[in-house]
Enzyme design. Structure first.
Site, PDB file in Angstrom:
ATOM      1  N   HIS A  97       0.781  -1.180  -0.068  1.00  0.00           N
ATOM      2  CA  HIS A  97      -0.059  -0.117   0.162  1.00  0.00           C
ATOM      3  C   HIS A  97       1.086   1.359   0.047  1.00  0.00           C
ATOM      4  CE1 HIS A  97      -2.742   2.969   1.675  1.00  0.00           C
ATOM      5  NE2 HIS A  97      -3.825   2.135   1.442  1.00  0.00           N
ATOM      6  N   ASP A 135       3.392  -3.965   7.610  1.00  0.00           N
ATOM      7  CA  ASP A 135       2.258  -3.371   7.571  1.00  0.00           C
ATOM      8  C   ASP A 135       1.201  -4.278   7.881  1.00  0.00           C
ATOM      9  OD1 ASP A 135      -0.406  -2.370   6.755  1.00  0.00           O
ATOM     10  OD2 ASP A 135       0.505  -1.717   4.872  1.00  0.00           O
ATOM     11  N   GLN A 158      -4.286  -4.934   6.951  1.00  0.00           N
ATOM     12  CA  GLN A 158      -5.046  -5.983   6.439  1.00  0.00           C
ATOM     13  C   GLN A 158      -5.194  -7.270   7.031  1.00  0.00           C
ATOM     14  OE1 GLN A 158      -7.499  -5.384   4.378  1.00  0.00           O
ATOM     15  NE2 GLN A 158      -6.941  -3.322   3.405  1.00  0.00           N
ATOM     16  N   LYS A 190     -10.060  -1.053  10.525  1.00  0.00           N
ATOM     17  CA  LYS A 190     -10.366  -2.218   9.520  1.00  0.00           C
ATOM     18  C   LYS A 190     -10.524  -3.563  10.247  1.00  0.00           C
ATOM     19  CE  LYS A 190      -7.038  -0.212   6.097  1.00  0.00           C
ATOM     20  NZ  LYS A 190      -8.012   0.098   5.006  1.00  0.00           N
ATOM     21  N   CYS A 240      -4.686   2.566  -3.778  1.00  0.00           N
ATOM     22  CA  CYS A 240      -3.460   3.163  -2.971  1.00  0.00           C
ATOM     23  C   CYS A 240      -2.231   2.238  -3.154  1.00  0.00           C
ATOM     24  CB  CYS A 240      -3.728   3.669  -1.639  1.00  0.00           C
ATOM     25  SG  CYS A 240      -4.809   4.872  -1.286  1.00  0.00           S
TER      26      CYS A 240
HETATM   27  N1  PLP Z   1      -1.963  -0.694   4.407  1.00  0.00           N
HETATM   28  C1  PLP Z   1      -2.714  -1.437   3.749  1.00  0.00           C
HETATM   29  C2  PLP Z   1      -2.535  -2.755   3.418  1.00  0.00           C
HETATM   30  C3  PLP Z   1      -4.063  -0.920   3.808  1.00  0.00           C
HETATM   31  O1  PLP Z   1      -5.014  -1.535   3.089  1.00  0.00           O
HETATM   32  C4  PLP Z   1      -4.223   0.324   4.137  1.00  0.00           C
HETATM   33  C5  PLP Z   1      -5.634   1.001   4.170  1.00  0.00           C
HETATM   34  O2  PLP Z   1      -6.172   0.753   3.227  1.00  0.00           O
HETATM   35  C6  PLP Z   1      -3.403   1.110   4.833  1.00  0.00           C
HETATM   36  C7  PLP Z   1      -2.183   0.494   5.098  1.00  0.00           C
HETATM   37  C8  PLP Z   1      -3.655   2.398   5.497  1.00  0.00           C
HETATM   38  O3  PLP Z   1      -4.444   2.381   6.606  1.00  0.00           O
HETATM   39  P1  PLP Z   1      -4.702   3.801   6.996  1.00  0.00           P
HETATM   40  O4  PLP Z   1      -5.368   4.576   5.939  1.00  0.00           O
HETATM   41  O5  PLP Z   1      -5.977   3.289   7.905  1.00  0.00           O
HETATM   42  O6  PLP Z   1      -3.663   4.615   7.677  1.00  0.00           O
END
Ligand code: PLP
Length: 410
Positions: free
Chosen positions: A121, A198, A201, A224, A362
């Site tokens: 992401h 990260d 998910q 999430k 993203c």
């Molecule tokens: N990493 C992954 C794999 C995501 O799917 C997302 C959000 O869709 C994020 C990071 C970023 O999360 P946040 O926007 O809640 O900070």
């Protein structure tokens, strides 16, 4: 086994019509819905114990402080951190990842390298790319293979540069690929790098154990995992957290401030400048209680079933191409369809009551690897049913026919 009808009663938002059609919410990889018990816990806190945390002598402040610190303990237990001082509250995964990248800025300079993967992401890609640009270091990217899994041979290749950091997702928000974190942790550590995971998910897909993963940092978002927006956390192994310089300065994170200099609080407060979103932490704790009570492995197994069902049904539709076929797919499936732009498709199924996501999600480097600019994404959660997957796929089929017919008559 999960009692899905009972679970659905915990989420009244699902029981409504949009544009006169029953809502079929299949965008939980973007944001999950919030159960009644979480809403109630937040309302109760506002009704009985609201104040600003830390450093106040009065009762309301101490109730709020207790709520924040109890939540920190809950998060630590949920991810199996050794203790609660390893947990830093953030606004979400993005802020957590930026806290790590920014916190390491003084340790990275010309001649150093940082590795991310093509599956990331943007929030676990851009902060590293930007850090390298600012500090004159090399930003390297491990590729994904045709199935959408991280190519471990390519990772081994970039690790030869002995990077300072390896940044990798536990679970892709495009293909749903679950990555072999333990194996990657060994590879990263053998190369002398810190491993930043990260976990945005991954939190709903089975038990997360940061010690077993052997990661140095793990970031996630509450929204999430049924806690609502504006709260998340960063786990850091103690020695790794100690290496982070604060990026934000102000109240809460200081020990002593004089005209000459400032000294900082101990961890984790040093990395939490300003008034924290303690109410978000209350929600996060309640959400963790809720998920645990349902059973985290049961949730993951049922969501895997829903995703498999969606993949099989979508694959049968004419002209639909599913992005990737990872070894283990959890949480979501992305697809493109001949003769239909993903945005048009999702806008049309929205009018039929079905909530999907469209765009690059993203994750433009991953989209590029699949040779597309964007895709439609279907992401169920444990409150969805198999009937909803069937209904959504029928709507997608209908929308595709409409879009293709529209093209032919143009
Ligand atoms: N990493 C992954 C794999 C995501 O799917 C997302 C959000 O869709 C994020 C990071 C970023 O999360 P946040 O926007 O809640 O900070």
């Amino acid at each position: 086994m999960l009692d899905v009808p009972a679970i659905r009663r915990d989420f009244p938002i699902l029981d409504q019509t949009v544009y006169g059609k029953p809502l079929v919410y299949l965008d939980s990889a973007a944001t999950t819905q919030v159960p009644e018990c979480v809403i109630a816990r937040v309302a109760e806190q506002y009704r009985t114990g609201n104040g600003n945390v830390h450093r106040a002598a009065h009762r309301m402040a101490s109730l709020a402080t207790d709520a924040l610190e109890e939540a920190r303990k809950r998060v630590a237990a949920f991810v199996n951190a050794p203790d609660e001082d390893c947990i830093v509250f953030t606004r979400g995964a993005t802020e957590a990842l930026n806290t790590v990248a920014g916190g390491l800025r003084e340790s990275i300079g010309p001649g150093n390298a940082v590795v991310a993967t093509q599956l990331e992401h943007h929030s676990n890609f851009v902060p590293w790319q930007q850090l390298c640009r600012e500090r004159g270091a090399d930003f390297l990217c491990a590729r994904i293979d045709g199935a959408g899994d991280i190519d471990l041979n390519d990772l081994a290749r970039v690790l030869e540069r002995r990077p300072k950091v390896v940044a990798v997702t536990a679970c892709s928000n495009v293909t749903g690929a679950a990555t072999p974190i333990k194996r990657i942790a060994r590879m990263a550590h053998d190369a002398g790098a810190l491993l930043v995971v990260d976990g945005a998910q991954a939190m709903r897909h089975g038990v997360v154990d940061v010690q077993d993963m052997e990661c140095d940092f793990f970031a996630f978002s509450g929204h999430k995992m049924c806690a609502g927006t504006g709260i998340g956390a960063l786990y850091g192994a103690r020695e790794a957290l100690e290496r982070l310089a604060p990026c934000e300065f102000g109240g809460e994170m200081v020990d002593k401030v004089t005209l000459a200099e400032t000294t900082y609080s101990a961890l984790p407060l040093r990395l939490e400048a300003g008034t924290p979103n303690y109410m978000g932490a209350v929600a996060l704790r309640a959400a963790m209680d809720y998920l645990e009570q349902l059973g985290r492995t049961e949730i993951a197994a049922y969501e895997d079933e829903l995703v498999r069902h969606a993949v099989d049904s979508l694959a049968r539709l004419d002209g639909v191409r599913i992005l990737g076929s990872p070894k283990r797919r959890c949480g979501c499936v992305s697809f493109v369809a001949e003769g239909a732009h993903p945005f048009d498709l999702c806008a049309l199924v929205d009018k039929m009551g079905v909530a999907l996501r469209s765009g690059h999600n993203c994750a433009q480097p991953a989209m590029e690897a699949f040779g597309v600019a964007g895709a439609a994404r279907l992401s169920p959660a444990f409150y969805n049913t198999h009937e909803e997957i069937d209904a959504a796929v029928a709507c997608i089929d209908r929308a595709l026919r409409m879009l293709r017919a529209g093209r032919e008559t143009r």
